[in-house]
Design a protein around this motif. Structure first.
Motif, PDB file in Angstrom:
ATOM      1  N   LYS A 170       0.878  -1.157   0.000  1.00 19.41           N
ATOM      2  CA  LYS A 170       0.000   0.000   0.000  1.00 19.41           C
ATOM      3  C   LYS A 170       0.921   1.214   0.000  1.00 19.41           C
ATOM      4  O   LYS A 170       1.743   1.378   0.893  1.00 19.41           O
ATOM      5  CB  LYS A 170      -0.876   0.018   1.251  1.00 19.41           C
ATOM      6  CG  LYS A 170      -1.793  -1.186   1.396  1.00 19.41           C
ATOM      7  CD  LYS A 170      -2.978  -1.083   0.471  1.00 19.41           C
ATOM      8  CE  LYS A 170      -3.958  -2.229   0.714  1.00 19.41           C
ATOM      9  NZ  LYS A 170      -5.100  -2.206  -0.211  1.00 19.41           N
ATOM     10  N   SER A 171       0.821   2.052  -1.015  1.00 18.52           N
ATOM     11  CA  SER A 171       1.794   3.139  -1.154  1.00 18.52           C
ATOM     12  C   SER A 171       1.155   4.466  -1.529  1.00 18.52           C
ATOM     13  O   SER A 171       0.183   4.512  -2.286  1.00 18.52           O
ATOM     14  CB  SER A 171       2.843   2.782  -2.210  1.00 18.52           C
ATOM     15  OG  SER A 171       3.622   1.674  -1.798  1.00 18.52           O
ATOM     16  N   ARG A 247      -9.984   8.819   1.341  1.00 21.20           N
ATOM     17  CA  ARG A 247     -10.705   7.959   0.406  1.00 21.20           C
ATOM     18  C   ARG A 247      -9.909   6.691   0.104  1.00 21.20           C
ATOM     19  O   ARG A 247     -10.482   5.610  -0.039  1.00 21.20           O
ATOM     20  CB  ARG A 247     -11.006   8.706  -0.891  1.00 21.20           C
ATOM     21  CG  ARG A 247     -11.850   7.876  -1.864  1.00 21.20           C
ATOM     22  CD  ARG A 247     -12.314   8.671  -3.065  1.00 21.20           C
ATOM     23  NE  ARG A 247     -13.148   9.798  -2.688  1.00 21.20           N
ATOM     24  CZ  ARG A 247     -13.750  10.585  -3.563  1.00 21.20           C
ATOM     25  NH1 ARG A 247     -13.604  10.375  -4.869  1.00 21.20           N
ATOM     26  NH2 ARG A 247     -14.502  11.594  -3.158  1.00 21.20           N
ATOM     27  N   ALA A 248      -8.598   6.818  -0.008  1.00 21.49           N
ATOM     28  CA  ALA A 248      -7.757   5.640  -0.268  1.00 21.49           C
ATOM     29  C   ALA A 248      -7.900   4.612   0.848  1.00 21.49           C
ATOM     30  O   ALA A 248      -7.974   3.409   0.600  1.00 21.49           O
ATOM     31  CB  ALA A 248      -6.295   6.071  -0.414  1.00 21.49           C
ATOM     32  N   GLN A 249      -7.973   5.114   2.083  1.00 19.04           N
ATOM     33  CA  GLN A 249      -8.137   4.225   3.232  1.00 19.04           C
ATOM     34  C   GLN A 249      -9.501   3.553   3.219  1.00 19.04           C
ATOM     35  O   GLN A 249      -9.624   2.336   3.419  1.00 19.04           O
ATOM     36  CB  GLN A 249      -7.945   5.028   4.528  1.00 19.04           C
ATOM     37  CG  GLN A 249      -8.350   4.314   5.803  1.00 19.04           C
ATOM     38  CD  GLN A 249      -7.435   3.150   6.147  1.00 19.04           C
ATOM     39  OE1 GLN A 249      -6.397   2.964   5.521  1.00 19.04           O
ATOM     40  NE2 GLN A 249      -7.822   2.370   7.134  1.00 19.04           N
ATOM     41  N   ALA A 281      -0.672  12.125   4.716  1.00 17.29           N
ATOM     42  CA  ALA A 281      -0.924  10.868   4.005  1.00 17.29           C
ATOM     43  C   ALA A 281      -0.749   9.667   4.928  1.00 17.29           C
ATOM     44  O   ALA A 281      -1.569   8.741   4.930  1.00 17.29           O
ATOM     45  CB  ALA A 281       0.009  10.755   2.807  1.00 17.29           C
ATOM     46  N   GLN A 282       0.310   9.689   5.726  1.00 18.48           N
ATOM     47  CA  GLN A 282       0.560   8.569   6.647  1.00 18.48           C
ATOM     48  C   GLN A 282      -0.482   8.492   7.756  1.00 18.48           C
ATOM     49  O   GLN A 282      -0.864   7.404   8.191  1.00 18.48           O
ATOM     50  CB  GLN A 282       1.964   8.705   7.249  1.00 18.48           C
ATOM     51  CG  GLN A 282       3.080   8.406   6.257  1.00 18.48           C
ATOM     52  CD  GLN A 282       4.450   8.563   6.876  1.00 18.48           C
ATOM     53  OE1 GLN A 282       4.721   9.524   7.601  1.00 18.48           O
ATOM     54  NE2 GLN A 282       5.342   7.627   6.593  1.00 18.48           N
ATOM     55  N   PRO A 286      -2.977   4.987   7.287  1.00 17.72           N
ATOM     56  CA  PRO A 286      -1.978   4.325   8.138  1.00 17.72           C
ATOM     57  C   PRO A 286      -1.462   3.030   7.524  1.00 17.72           C
ATOM     58  O   PRO A 286      -2.210   2.265   6.918  1.00 17.72           O
ATOM     59  CB  PRO A 286      -2.754   4.053   9.434  1.00 17.72           C
ATOM     60  CG  PRO A 286      -4.197   4.104   9.051  1.00 17.72           C
ATOM     61  CD  PRO A 286      -4.291   5.091   7.943  1.00 17.72           C
ATOM     62  N   GLY A 287      -0.163   2.836   7.651  1.00 17.34           N
ATOM     63  CA  GLY A 287       0.458   1.618   7.134  1.00 17.34           C
ATOM     64  C   GLY A 287       0.945   1.738   5.711  1.00 17.34           C
ATOM     65  O   GLY A 287       1.650   0.855   5.208  1.00 17.34           O
TER      66      GLY A 287
END
Length: 375
Positions: A170-171, A247-249, A281-282, A286-287
């Motif tokens: 996941k980047s 949204r990515a999360q 972002a982090q 997370p992760g």
């Protein structure tokens, strides 16, 4: 020509009698399918049909344009580096024709490498390794040095699988670079590459200060078939990253590609902005691994190296993307950048098509630079 359906024949205007013309006009007026010039067809309908046809033609043209050619990436790279190869290999060929390995040989080789945009520092490192290997292997002829030279550059440029591990994690990828280097197109191409490998990709248009940047990126997102989140012109870039990371999360996105402003006028502000983006972002995703890739225009030669130095001062670069390698005589700059900064070249672009970006491969690059033939 007129078509007389009753007589099933074409009649030219010159040949048609008044009676035939009347018959054809009567036929057009009473036909169930309207004639293209019939009075019943309004100007608006004609315009709508024309727009639809143009749209279909545009879509068809784009579909054809996106088809990757049968010619492989190496062949396109080798073709694009013809100027670099001619400039470098031609001079080396004359140098290696002589037999004696002396100080004149090394001085001439140094001049050729520096003039090929390989840079002073990287040239010195290449020559040091070459001298060491010549002494170690007891080589007496210049011709044998050629393969040692190529091998030394290949070793210096080599990347490892760990350099690309972020592609499988996941980047969040922050793409940085000055305006004009090709950031927008590179993000679109990366999105296309990742999506074609089954990754869920999201683009964040966080370069909110450049006019029309969001529109351009939106067009590339559409071509790549991925979603994009943007903000209003002049909005806080970090707010875009916040929304995109959130949204990515929530959607379990694999790769979040973030466009950033390419301003070096105020290094302190740029450093703070990039740090803030990475932190947000982090926190919101997370992760996720954070990757910072610098896009450089290879045609600018030593200017690209200067840009790389400046960006490396304000942020911790993890990789370089070299664009516009097709047609440049300054391909040696890739060697200079990796040598001086210790930052690997991870991707290389050789054209404007969406498929014209690939992982950097040292062996292919060196062969394209020196030989131009696929093994």
């Amino acid at each position: 020509m007129f078509w007389n359906r009753k007589k099933k024949q074409e009649v030219s205007p010159e040949e048609a009698s008044a009676e035939q013309i009347d018959e054809i006009r009567e036929e057009a007026e009473t036909a169930e399918v309207p004639c293209p010039v019939a009075e019943g067809q309004s100007a608006a309908t004609e315009m709508q049909d024309a727009v639809e046809q143009e749209k279909q033609a545009s879509n068809t043209a784009e579909e054809v344009a996106e088809e990757e050619p049968k010619q492989g990436f190496f062949a396109r790279l080798a073709g694009g580096m013809t100027k670099t190869r001619d400039k470098l290999a031609g001079n080396l060929s004359n140098l290696f024709k002589e037999n004696e390995i002396d100080e004149d040989f090394y001085e001439e080789l140094e001049e050729i490498l520096v003039m090929s945009d390989i840079g002073i520092r990287s040239t010195e490192e290449i020559l040091d390794r070459l001298k060491e290997n010549v002494k170690k292997e007891h080589i007496k002829e210049r011709a044998l040095c050629r393969e040692l030279l190529i091998g030394s550059i290949r070793e210096q440029m080599a990347t490892s699988e760990s350099d690309f591990s972020f592609e499988e994690d996941k980047s969040v990828i922050l793409v940085v670079g000055v305006n004009g280097a090709g950031k927008t197109t590179t993000i679109g191409k990366l999105a296309y590459q990742f999506k074609n490998r089954g990754k869920k990709v999201l683009i964040a248009a966080a370069d909110t200060f450049r006019a029309a940047a969001g529109d351009q990126l939106s067009a590339w997102a559409s071509r790549a078939g991925v979603e994009m989140i943007g903000g209003k012109d002049g909005a806080d870039p970090s707010s875009v990253i916040f929304d995109a990371a959130h949204r990515a999360q929530s959607r379990n996105i694999d790769i979040l590609l973030c466009d950033t402003a390419g301003r070096l006028q105020n290094k302190k502000n740029l450093m703070a902005e990039l740090h803030k983006m990475g932190t947000i972002a982090q926190k919101e995703y997370p992760g996720a691994h954070v990757e910072i890739l610098l896009v450089l225009d290879a045609t600018t030669g030593q200017n690209a190296l200067s840009q790389a130095r400046e960006f490396n001062e304000v942020t911790e670069l993890t990789g370089i993307i070299l664009t516009k390698m097709d047609g440049t005589a300054k391909g040696g700059i890739a060697i200079a950048i990796q040598s001086e900064l210790g930052v690997p070249v991870k991707y290389i672009g050789v054209g404007e098509k969406i498929y014209d970006l690939q992982r950097f491969d040292a062996d292919s690059f060196v062969r394209a630079m020196f030989e131009g033939e696929e093994a």
